[in-house]
Motif scaffolding. Structure first.
Motif, mmCIF file in Angstrom:
data_model
loop_
_atom_site.group_PDB
_atom_site.id
_atom_site.type_symbol
_atom_site.label_atom_id
_atom_site.label_comp_id
_atom_site.label_asym_id
_atom_site.label_seq_id
_atom_site.Cartn_x
_atom_site.Cartn_y
_atom_site.Cartn_z
ATOM 1 N N ASP A 166 0.920 -1.062 -0.205
ATOM 2 C CA ASP A 166 0.088 0.001 0.108
ATOM 3 C C ASP A 166 1.130 1.154 -0.079
ATOM 4 O O ASP A 166 1.828 1.276 0.553
ATOM 5 C CB ASP A 166 -0.928 -0.051 1.194
ATOM 6 C CG ASP A 166 -1.939 -1.038 1.076
ATOM 7 O OD1 ASP A 166 -2.133 -1.642 0.119
ATOM 8 O OD2 ASP A 166 -2.919 -1.181 2.104
ATOM 9 N N ASN A 173 6.590 3.052 2.556
ATOM 10 C CA ASN A 173 6.604 1.466 2.383
ATOM 11 C C ASN A 173 7.516 0.906 1.458
ATOM 12 O O ASN A 173 8.012 1.498 0.480
ATOM 13 C CB ASN A 173 5.090 0.767 2.199
ATOM 14 C CG ASN A 173 4.241 0.780 3.364
ATOM 15 O OD1 ASN A 173 4.715 0.926 4.588
ATOM 16 N ND2 ASN A 173 3.104 0.924 3.353
ATOM 17 N N PRO B 268 -4.179 7.512 9.077
ATOM 18 C CA PRO B 268 -5.187 6.764 8.384
ATOM 19 C C PRO B 268 -5.236 5.298 8.952
ATOM 20 O O PRO B 268 -6.240 4.656 9.072
ATOM 21 C CB PRO B 268 -4.850 6.808 7.201
ATOM 22 C CG PRO B 268 -3.461 7.556 6.866
ATOM 23 C CD PRO B 268 -3.202 8.109 8.267
ATOM 24 N N LEU B 269 -4.029 4.894 9.190
ATOM 25 C CA LEU B 269 -4.106 3.415 9.769
ATOM 26 C C LEU B 269 -5.108 3.417 11.167
ATOM 27 O O LEU B 269 -5.326 2.038 11.381
ATOM 28 C CB LEU B 269 -2.606 2.803 10.123
ATOM 29 C CG LEU B 269 -1.836 2.561 8.755
ATOM 30 C CD1 LEU B 269 -0.605 1.973 9.101
ATOM 31 C CD2 LEU B 269 -2.759 2.002 7.859
ATOM 32 N N GLN B 272 -8.314 2.182 10.153
ATOM 33 C CA GLN B 272 -8.123 0.709 9.637
ATOM 34 C C GLN B 272 -8.187 -0.245 10.953
ATOM 35 O O GLN B 272 -8.874 -1.288 11.014
ATOM 36 C CB GLN B 272 -6.936 0.413 8.798
ATOM 37 C CG GLN B 272 -7.083 1.248 7.585
ATOM 38 C CD GLN B 272 -6.065 0.572 6.472
ATOM 39 O OE1 GLN B 272 -5.287 -0.529 6.625
ATOM 40 N NE2 GLN B 272 -5.770 1.091 5.388
ATOM 41 N N THR B 333 -1.005 -5.577 3.770
ATOM 42 C CA THR B 333 -0.264 -4.900 2.720
ATOM 43 C C THR B 333 -0.080 -3.395 3.209
ATOM 44 O O THR B 333 0.375 -2.635 2.538
ATOM 45 C CB THR B 333 -0.863 -4.919 1.419
ATOM 46 O OG1 THR B 333 -2.457 -4.276 1.732
ATOM 47 C CG2 THR B 333 -1.096 -6.319 0.866
ATOM 48 N N VAL B 334 -0.087 -3.066 4.590
ATOM 49 C CA VAL B 334 -0.005 -1.822 4.703
ATOM 50 C C VAL B 334 1.275 -1.470 5.160
ATOM 51 O O VAL B 334 1.568 -0.274 5.622
ATOM 52 C CB VAL B 334 -0.830 -1.187 5.905
ATOM 53 C CG1 VAL B 334 -2.549 -1.351 5.317
ATOM 54 C CG2 VAL B 334 -0.786 -1.973 7.159
ATOM 55 N N GLY B 335 2.372 -2.257 5.224
ATOM 56 C CA GLY B 335 3.417 -2.152 5.691
ATOM 57 C C GLY B 335 3.797 -2.497 7.387
ATOM 58 O O GLY B 335 4.229 -1.445 8.011
ATOM 59 N N HIS B 338 7.601 -7.126 10.134
ATOM 60 C CA HIS B 338 7.574 -8.833 9.953
ATOM 61 C C HIS B 338 7.320 -9.549 10.939
ATOM 62 O O HIS B 338 6.478 -10.487 10.613
ATOM 63 C CB HIS B 338 8.899 -9.283 9.319
ATOM 64 C CG HIS B 338 9.401 -8.384 8.213
ATOM 65 N ND1 HIS B 338 10.586 -8.106 7.754
ATOM 66 C CD2 HIS B 338 8.648 -7.767 7.194
ATOM 67 C CE1 HIS B 338 10.578 -7.312 6.752
ATOM 68 N NE2 HIS B 338 9.558 -7.102 6.380
ATOM 69 N N TRP B 404 -0.275 -11.087 -0.213
ATOM 70 C CA TRP B 404 0.045 -9.971 -1.225
ATOM 71 C C TRP B 404 -0.450 -10.182 -2.306
ATOM 72 O O TRP B 404 -0.507 -9.061 -2.994
ATOM 73 C CB TRP B 404 1.504 -9.858 -1.025
ATOM 74 C CG TRP B 404 1.984 -9.485 0.533
ATOM 75 C CD1 TRP B 404 1.472 -8.863 1.431
ATOM 76 C CD2 TRP B 404 3.428 -9.477 0.905
ATOM 77 N NE1 TRP B 404 1.935 -8.576 2.500
ATOM 78 C CE2 TRP B 404 3.314 -8.746 2.229
ATOM 79 C CE3 TRP B 404 4.775 -9.896 0.616
ATOM 80 C CZ2 TRP B 404 4.535 -8.789 3.068
ATOM 81 C CZ3 TRP B 404 5.574 -9.894 1.347
ATOM 82 C CH2 TRP B 404 5.676 -9.256 2.466
ATOM 83 N N VAL B 702 3.055 4.408 17.538
ATOM 84 C CA VAL B 702 3.248 3.919 16.306
ATOM 85 C C VAL B 702 3.026 4.880 15.145
ATOM 86 O O VAL B 702 4.054 4.742 14.051
ATOM 87 C CB VAL B 702 2.090 2.784 15.776
ATOM 88 C CG1 VAL B 702 2.357 2.285 14.703
ATOM 89 C CG2 VAL B 702 1.798 1.756 17.138
ATOM 90 N N THR B 703 2.548 6.116 15.187
ATOM 91 C CA THR B 703 2.316 7.038 14.115
ATOM 92 C C THR B 703 3.650 7.673 13.910
ATOM 93 O O THR B 703 4.282 8.045 15.117
ATOM 94 C CB THR B 703 1.182 7.964 14.349
ATOM 95 O OG1 THR B 703 -0.077 7.086 14.649
ATOM 96 C CG2 THR B 703 0.929 8.815 13.348
#
Ligand code: HEM
Ligand SMILES: [Cu+2]
Lengths: 226, 844
Positions: A166, A173, B268-269, B272, B333-335, B338, B404, B702-703
């Motif tokens: 994304d 990213n 924005p996350l 989500q 998929t938002v990064g 891992h 992904w 986190v932001t």
């Protein structure tokens, strides 16, 4: 059915999976690994479906002696755990191999906006080369794409080369691509981003030599080193 | 779960309720009495004032069916558009509204209300009681659902429907990128509808825990009740994050508070996370009731008992727990780091285990018994065929590398429909065909139902099976044209053609229901020969369900044996001798008789209250924020009137439930239904608060940091203000215990003082909430706490008023207990909020 007819059928089926955006026609090692993962999971899923539906069909009939634990623990717990464990293991293994890592891979930038992409790579002098809706990458070596967004969330996806990542405003990213051979690959925005979403496509050009010599292509504009 | 000890019922052991045999003719007299008390008023007005669970449960389900039809028509438009690569039929802006409304209608206006309706309609019958715990709340929920749904539909008619997808990702849905009221319609409309979800969750929880027939232990209750208990627990914890997110996003859109705006410290996350914290459990909220239906019907169809009851209950609990730990798999998929990917991937895979346990337990039940291929069994086979595949593609999607590639493609569309139609719609069709005799009293007409099943099965798999391939060939979801990809045309065209077959199938299914209701022959009682109490009543079911409430000896019997005995009054609390709606409240664990609850009768109050909330919502939509604030006055007034309806009145003497068993009425009992209900409300409310704190933590940790403007607050003044609030609230919490009139007055004063101090702090010390997300969240937390103080003050005032009226006596508690609970909660969240604030300031 005769042998040639069978072969023809198989060919047709495979051909049916082809297309410039098809994940089933991979053109790089990352997409290939994921495609294999898919075919393996499909085979497993097909077997499990047949097995479960077979058990269901056999359930229609005279009552049988049953042991609850065989069903709830044997099948429900252990059988499913074994399957799930192996799928998870395969997923982690593939994931480990395709992740971006610090190996000095070539880095390019992708900046998404409503509705298009601005890509940047460095030329031989370290100057930033920008292009719209066309991304240049080297072929045969891993490339990391740094993905950002101008406005809303988009998603960078080149199905034949790798999975999607994304583009989120306020964040950067990283996604890793690798193309086996030089050529043109299609990309598309995969996260819904408003009325232009369906048209937010782009192309990836993989070059044999890097940085590419783009002097005779008119679309590029050069800028000073960042 | 613990049992509630009661002096009054200490001697009333669950199995000690005995009633002598009664003559058969008594049944008719009881029926007349009970009908007079329990039936709805006549005519249209009677429908408006109805609070009865049978009426409202059916109405919920009927309305949900209408929304299903509307959502289905929208899906036909989608499929028509996608049939060719040029589309050229809908313009993109309209197409975006259509798929957004299809998804939103199917999830919020069809699936959730359908399962609420099923629970509301079925649970009291299954548990052996006469109604849900809070009949007026049932009605309130229905009207909120209807009005919220109508607002969204009206928006569609006027072309201003939501158009940002059913998960409304920001910044696409913020004021900059979605000007106009489209997104507001979603945020306000869905939140309005969610009032009904929370209301249903509260009363389903209370009904299952406190209204089971005496002697029906928690560990022995019908599995459907376990499933609904799991569902309602998940709703209590799952919906608040969505409500919190929606309120924050609406605040951002209306007043510019930048919770999700990355240029002003938002993220924005965060949206989500809040959305999927709800959104993933939502899938299980939808699945569990359907699985409950399976667990009820399969044993009956197979003439046996369920295999592995304990394992299934364990599986339900595991699902409830696990499903809150995997929301991130919608965000692979938002990064995400891992390690987190690996963790959430494993958790997502793990959730398949309890599902597998249930599937195998059901198949094992079929092996154990002798399956008979009645119509419900067809749909159950449809479930297996479809849901197993949907579950397997779900496991695939939980594997990160594959995700992904497949994420946000037609593969996901295929998967979600396999799960939702396989895991919800098929079981609901099984449920409809199984329980329809109890609704209509009619037997079905052979043939149509079977034909409908085959057409649906063919249409469904024809539509969605190849959609997996479409997705793997690269087609993203939510696109309206694909001029550059002719290779997708044959796939899409096939899907579109079969989708019309599917629609015809659904139409045939509805036709079957209508035929049965109108032309069917009268059926006998308990046509399936079932062992559960839902069939131990006449068909169609009477408004009061049971002429006398089932007691232990009815539980072991088949429905057929119990039904006459119950009708003759050989159970507890026979008839309606006192001319009011009464039911038996039992203890949580072993269902020991505890007291008698007197339920409210028919009333239009729920309609008025939800209409006044509707006015508020419309004012917000119109951007008339002052008028909206004004619209809250009637809302508050009506809630007061509502609460007055709960005050002790009438005959408060103990009631003879059975010979030698006299129980107090709920006004004089310690642990009333309302108290359990308030506890459930506070669980939801607390989750709302935790969601806000999650936002604070997320933005702080986190932001990526965007430096906030310099804080204008003066530390000493702020601390003094906080100190005043803290002391006042602790005082209010302490005096509540004193049970005196002056204590209530003191509590009122303390809350008002705290509120005044908070307002003063807000206006003198708080930084501009539009400048930075940090300040916006602080303001939101302050608003949350302030609102609770306001309610606490109102409750103290209510108690004071009850003292004045003499309603609080040594025997009757009035609203005192409720106020105390609320006050403790308010004080606790206020102190916690202050601590978090101080810690946040300290860290930065
Ligand atoms: C009646 C048969 C149905 C058909 C033919 C159908 C068809 C579709 C199609 C084609 C899409 C994809 C639109 C796109 O992304 O391009 C879609 C999306 C969706 N459908 Fe259905 N659907 C049906 C029933 C249902 C049911 C019963 C549910 C839920 C209980 C449901 C829930 C959804 C959701 C949540 C989406 C995603 C919407 C979004 O992307 O915002 N659908 N449906
Ligand atoms: Cu985009």
């Amino acid at each position: 059915m005769t042998r040639p007819a069978l072969a023809l059928c198989a060919l047709c089926l495979l051909a049916a999976c082809d297309g410039p955006l098809s994940t089933l026609q991979p053109s790089g090692p990352i997409a290939t690994e994921i495609a294999w993962l898919w075919w393996a999971m499909l085979a497993g899923a097909a077997l499990i479906t047949v097995f479960v539906l077979g058990l269901l069909a056999m359930g229609f009939g005279a009552p049988r002696k049953t042991q609850a634990r065989v069903w709830t623990h044997g099948l429900g717990l252990w059988f499913s755990m074994a399957i799930l464990g192996s799928v998870l293991g395969a997923g982690l293994w593939v994931g480990e191999r395709i992740l971006p890592r610090d190996d000095g891979a070539v880095t390019v930038q992708a900046h998404a906006f409503q509705w298009g992409w601005e890509f940047t790579h460095e030329d031989a002098n370290g100057a930033a080369m920008r292009s719209t809706d066309l991304l240049h990458i080297p072929a045969g070596q891993p490339v990391d794409v740094l993905i950002t967004s101008e406005d809303v969330i988009h998603s960078f996806w080149v199905p034949q080369l790798a999975g999607k990542m994304d583009a989120i405003p306020g964040r950067t990213n990283r996604a890793r691509l690798k193309a086996d051979t030089p050529g043109i690959y299609d990309g598309i925005c995969a996260e819904f981003c408003g009325v232009g979403h369906a048209h937010m496509r782009f192309t990836v050009q993989a070059h044999a030599d890097w940085p590419p010599d783009l002097s005779d292509e008119g679309t590029e504009q050069q800028e000073g080193a960042p | 779960m613990t049992d509630i000890p009661t002096p009054a019922a200490a001697s009333a052991r669950a199995d000690s309720v005995h009633v002598a045999p009664a003559p058969a003719q008594r049944a008719l007299a009881l029926h007349r009495d009970l009908t007079r008390v329990w039936r709805n008023d006549r005519g249209l007005w009677g429908q408006i004032t109805a609070v009865n669970h049978t009426t409202l449960g059916l109405r919920f389900m009927g309305t949900a069916l209408v929304f299903f039809a509307i959502g289905g028509i929208l899906s036909m438009l989608i499929r028509a558009q996608l049939a060719t690569h040029q589309g050229a039929f809908l313009d993109t802006a309209l197409y975006n509204q259509i798929f957004t409304m299809h998804g939103s209608i199917m999830m919020f206006l069809f699936a959730i209300p359908m399962l609420e309706g099923l629970g509301i309609w079925l649970l009291p019958k299954l548990l052996g009681t006469r109604d849900m715990a809070f009949p007026r709340l049932t009605a309130l929920g229905y009207w909120c659902y209807l009005f919220g749904g109508l607002i969204m539909l009206t928006a569609l008619l006027f072309g201003v429907a939501p158009h940002d997808g059913w998960f409304m990702y920001t910044p696409l849905s913020d004021a900059t990128h979605s000007p106009g009221i489209n997104a507001d319609v979603w945020l306000l409309g869905v939140t309005f509808v969610e009032i009904s979800a929370v209301a249903a969750a509260v009363e389903i929880t209370v009904t299952i825990l406190r209204q089971r027939a005496p002697g029906m232990k928690l560990t022995e209750m019908p599995l459907f009740a376990w499933y609904m208990l799991g569902t309602s627990a998940m709703m209590l914890v799952g919906f608040p994050p969505l409500i919190a997110g929606s309120v924050l996003l609406e605040l951002e859109r209306a007043f510019g508070w930048p919770f999700f705006d990355p240029t002003r410290g938002g993220d924005p996350l965060l949206w989500q996370h809040l959305f999927w914290l709800f959104g993933h459990p939502e899938v299980y909220i939808i699945f569990l009731p359907a699985a409950g239906v399976m667990s009820m019907i399969i044993p009956v169809m197979c003439r046996t008992t369920i295999l592995g009851y304990g394992a299934i209950v364990a599986a339900i609990l595991a699902l409830v727990f696990l499903s809150f730990g995997l929301w991130v798999h919608h965000m692979f998929t938002v990064g995400i780091p891992h390690m987190a990917l690996a963790f959430f991937s494993a958790a997502s895979v793990l959730v398949a285990v309890p599902t597998a346990v249930q599937v195998f337990a059901w198949i094992g039940t079929m092996w154990k018994g002798h399956p008979q291929l009645h119509l419900p069994m067809y749909h159950i086979c449809g479930f297996f065929l479809t849901f197993v595949m949907g579950g397997l593609t779900g496991v695939m999607l939980a594997i990160v590398p594959f995700n992904w590639q497949a994420h946000d493609t037609a593969f996901v569309t295929a998967h979600l429909h396999y799960v939702l139609i396989g895991g919800f719609v098929f079981p609901m069709m099984a449920a409809a065909t199984y329980w329809l005799p109890l609704i209509t009293g009619k037997a079905r007409i052979r043939g149509v139902g079977e034909a409908a099943f085959w057409v649906i099965l063919l249409g469904f798999h024809g539509t969605f099976f190849i959609m997996h391939l479409t997705g793997l060939m690269g087609m993203p979801r939510r696109i309206d044209v694909y001029p550059d990809n002719p290779e997708w045309v044959w796939l899409n065209l096939t899907s579109s053609i079969f989708s019309f077959v599917l629609t015809i199938g659904f139409a045939m299914f509805v036709l079957d229901l209508i035929l049965q209701a109108t032309l069917g022959q009268r059926t006998r009682r308990d046509p399936w020969d079932a062992p559960t109490l839902d069939w131990a009543m006449p068909v169609p079911s009477p408004s009061y369900n049971f002429a006398s409430l089932p007691i232990s000896r009815h539980l072991g019997q088949s429905a057929r044996d119990a039904v006459l005995s119950l009708a003759r009054g050989e159970g507890a609390l026979a008839g309606a001798a006192r001319g009011r709606r009464e039911l038996l409240v039992t203890s949580v664990g072993v269902a020991r008789p505890h007291h008698v609850a007197i339920l409210p009768g028919n009333t239009a109050l729920p309609l008025y209250l939800s209409a006044s909330i509707g006015v508020f919502v419309l004012m917000m939509l119109a951007g008339q924020y002052r008028l909206a604030a004004l619209a809250l006055v009637p809302v508050g007034a009506l809630i007061w009137v509502w609460a007055r309806g709960m005050a002790p009145a009438g005959d408060l003497r103990a009631v003879e439930v059975a010979p030698n068993l006299n129980l107090p009425v709920h006004h004089c009992a310690q642990h009333s239904l309302a108290r359990t209900g308030l506890a459930a409300v506070l669980v939801a409310d607390g989750t709302l608060f935790v969601s806000l704190l999650f936002g604070v933590a997320f933005l702080s940790v986190v932001t990526p940091a965007t430096p906030p403007p310099a804080a204008g607050a003066d530390t000493v003044t702020s601390l003094v203000g906080l100190g005043v609030i803290g002391i006042a609230l602790v005082l209010a919490a302490l005096v509540g215990r004193l049970n005196t009139r002056s204590a209530a007055a003191l509590g009122l004063g303390a809350n008002l003082l705290a509120l005044a101090a908070l307002l003063w702090l807000a206006f003198s010390q708080m930084d501009d909430p539009t400048a930075h997300a940090r300040d916006a969240l602080r303001a939101a937390v302050a608003g949350y706490v302030g609102l609770h103080m306001l309610v606490a003050a109102a409750m103290a005032a209510f108690v004071l008023d009850q003292f004045r009226r003499g309603e609080i006596t040594p025997q009757t508690q009035g609203a005192l207990g409720a106020w105390q609970m609320w006050q403790h909660f308010t004080t606790a969240v206020a102190l916690l909020a202050a601590l978090v604030l101080i810690a946040q300031v300290g860290v930065s």
